[in-house]
Design an enzyme around this catalytic site. Sequence first.
Site, mmCIF file in Angstrom:
data_model
loop_
_atom_site.group_PDB
_atom_site.id
_atom_site.type_symbol
_atom_site.label_atom_id
_atom_site.label_comp_id
_atom_site.label_asym_id
_atom_site.label_seq_id
_atom_site.Cartn_x
_atom_site.Cartn_y
_atom_site.Cartn_z
ATOM 1 N N SER A 65 -20.686 62.362 -11.154
ATOM 2 C CA SER A 65 -19.658 63.662 -11.714
ATOM 3 C C SER A 65 -19.351 64.201 -13.439
ATOM 4 C CB SER A 65 -17.927 63.011 -11.682
ATOM 5 O OG SER A 65 -18.545 62.332 -12.365
ATOM 6 N N LYS B 166 -13.996 60.870 -17.010
ATOM 7 C CA LYS B 166 -13.636 62.217 -17.213
ATOM 8 C C LYS B 166 -13.121 62.590 -18.315
ATOM 9 C CE LYS B 166 -13.866 62.108 -11.892
ATOM 10 N NZ LYS B 166 -14.466 61.329 -12.540
#
Length: 206
Positions: free
Chosen positions: A128, A166
């Site tokens: 990701s 993230k």
Amino acid sequence: MEKLTKRQQDILDFIKLKVQEKGYPPSVREIGQAVGLASSSTVHGHLSRLEEKGYIRRDPTKPRAIEILGEERIEISTQSVVQVPIVGKVTAGLPITAVESVEEHFPLPASIIAGADQVFMLRISGDSMIEAGIFDGDLVVVRQQHSANNGEIVVALTEDNEATVKRFYKEKDHFRLQPENSSLEPIILNTVSVIGKVIGVYRDLH
């Protein structure tokens, strides 16, 4: 000093090169790859002979602790290298429960780390964050802190107490944990706990 064999000289030269390049010595595996030795026990044998002949000194209680002796002496002090703990895997895809047990330690130059006692490393699992240059299997260097500015890459605990890497954004009435992969959706949360800020990435190219 007693004369070295060609293989011993090659090993000594490689150790000197890596110390000068990185500030810390290579691992046994790296030495073996550099000089064409598949067996770690054979490398250990050559290191023992280098020590017996007075070219190096090793500290058996510390990983990679090799001091070059003799005319071309290169000292690796405890202040120049920091053993940073690797504390398990953290997801860079679907969140997984954080693993806080220390798996091993990794040597990093102290000069690139401020507040070394507040730094740890995590191994990335998932894709990701690939558009930020963080890939599956990479080790990220994390400075422990409990706040972050918008746009910084963080290790965060979600509402389910799961850890993820993230890009952090605090918005009007929620937090957004944004992946760096255009095929994935952001994670939107009412509350989030920042564990630390990612300050570096290590990738083994072998």
